[in-house]
Design an enzyme around this catalytic site. Structure first.
Site, PDB file in Angstrom:
ATOM      1  NE  ARG A  12      -4.001  -1.781  -0.151  1.00 13.73           N
ATOM      2  CZ  ARG A  12      -3.908  -2.650  -1.148  1.00 13.73           C
ATOM      3  NH1 ARG A  12      -2.897  -2.569  -1.986  1.00 13.73           N
ATOM      4  NH2 ARG A  12      -4.820  -3.583  -1.324  1.00 13.73           N
ATOM      5  CG  HIS A  64      -2.359  -0.230  -7.489  1.00 14.33           C
ATOM      6  ND1 HIS A  64      -2.777   0.584  -6.467  1.00 14.33           N
ATOM      7  CD2 HIS A  64      -2.528  -1.503  -7.033  1.00 14.33           C
ATOM      8  CE1 HIS A  64      -3.179  -0.145  -5.446  1.00 14.33           C
ATOM      9  NE2 HIS A  64      -3.040  -1.435  -5.766  1.00 14.33           N
TER      10      HIS A  64
END
Length: 309
Positions: free
Chosen positions: A224, A272
């Site tokens: 994250r 991502h």
């Protein structure tokens, strides 16, 4: 009763096809066209807050198509008294392992230096490093970290792992706790972050964490964005503490066009995409969790809200 799909509209057709192939009798509706709110008993959400779900009084559970659910836990529009499940299906696990193994091997095989040499038209005969001489430290030994670590260990690398509690995983030396973190990091040439994001792990990729690593270590970060102190990373690269960073997740996404990571010669940016849930494999968990929700059973990968994952 019906399932409400409130995830990315671009993926709606693929998810619907995969779910209907497994359970043709299920009725699917698509946000914001939910129909009568009282008929919705299950909701599918994803990487963005879907909107206000508090009005669905008969909602039994919420299923995320993402492994990370921090954004959902922070969303006041999601009813907090309903079970929430995150997605850790086999397809996502395989995808993450591929990403980690790719970049660990790229480092061992001197890929970055060879690409620089190619640009300079330089014939650089570099011998690859022996995997047995490379220590890989993995932060996070959940489903993703355990699978990636096992695969890396199978290639001959020395693998250590750190997690909330010690794990027994073949081929991986396990650590936990503050002292265990330093022991796990000590002298590692590659650091992989696959931790869940909690208040304890926020900002964990910082100068103190980089300090015990081998000089010139490589960071592979696919957890994250909030785990990473970006200023500390840039300073570590400048000082040579780290030689390279592969980053898939960022504090703000998409990454701003003027962000220094884009043009940094020692940073590889991926948008991502390290692990993306595939409808063909994730649909089975959704169908099973819908059944469990209606039966009042615990969900697959049900989130512990106190832990944050």
């Amino acid at each position: 009763m019906a399932i409400l799909y409130a995830d990315d509209p671009a993926d709606a057709a693929a998810w619907a096809a995969a779910i209907r192939a497994l359970a043709p009798g299920l009725e699917l509706r698509f946000w914001p066209d939910s129909g009568p709110a009282a008929e919705i008993d299950f909701a599918i959400v994803g990487g963005k807050a879907p909107g206000d779900l508090r009005g669905f009084a008969n909602l039994k559970a919420i299923q995320s198509t993402w492994a990370g659910v921090n954004h959902l836990l922070a969303d006041a529009n999601l009813p907090f008294d309903r079970p929430l499940a995150r997605m850790v299906d086999q397809g996502l696990t395989v995808s993450m392992t591929e990403y980690v193994v790719l970049h660990v091997l790229d480092s061992a095989r001197e890929g970055p230096r060879l690409r620089v040499a190619q640009c300079a038209r330089q014939w650089l005969e570099l011998a690859p490093q022996s995997p047995g001489g490379i220590a890989v430290a993995i932060l996070g030994l959940g489903t993703l970290g355990a699978d990636a670590g096992t695969r890396i260990s199978g290639l001959g690398f020395t693998v250590r792992g750190w997690s909330r509690s010690r794990k027994e995983i073949a081929g991986i030396e396990s650590f936990s706790g503050e002292r265990g973190l330093r022991d796990c990091l000590a002298g590692a040439q590659v650091l992989v972050c696959l931790l869940p994001l909690t208040e304890d792990t926020r900002g964990i990729l910082n100068a103190a964490t980089f300090a015990p690593l081998a000089h010139g270590a490589v960071l592979i970060h696919a957890a994250r964005g909030a785990h990473l102190n970006e200023a500390d990373l840039l300073a570590a690269l400048e000082a040579g503490r780290l030689s390279r960073a592969v980053i898939d997740v960022f504090a703000t996404e998409p990454l701003a066009a003027d962000h220094p990571f884009w043009k940094h010669p020692q940073v590889t940016v991926t948008p991502h995409v390290a692990a993306i849930t595939r409808p063909g494999t994730g649909a089975a968990d959704i169908v099973e969790n819908h059944r469990r929700a209606l039966a009042g059973e615990a969900l697959i990968n049900q989130v512990d809200r106190a832990k944050g994952y």
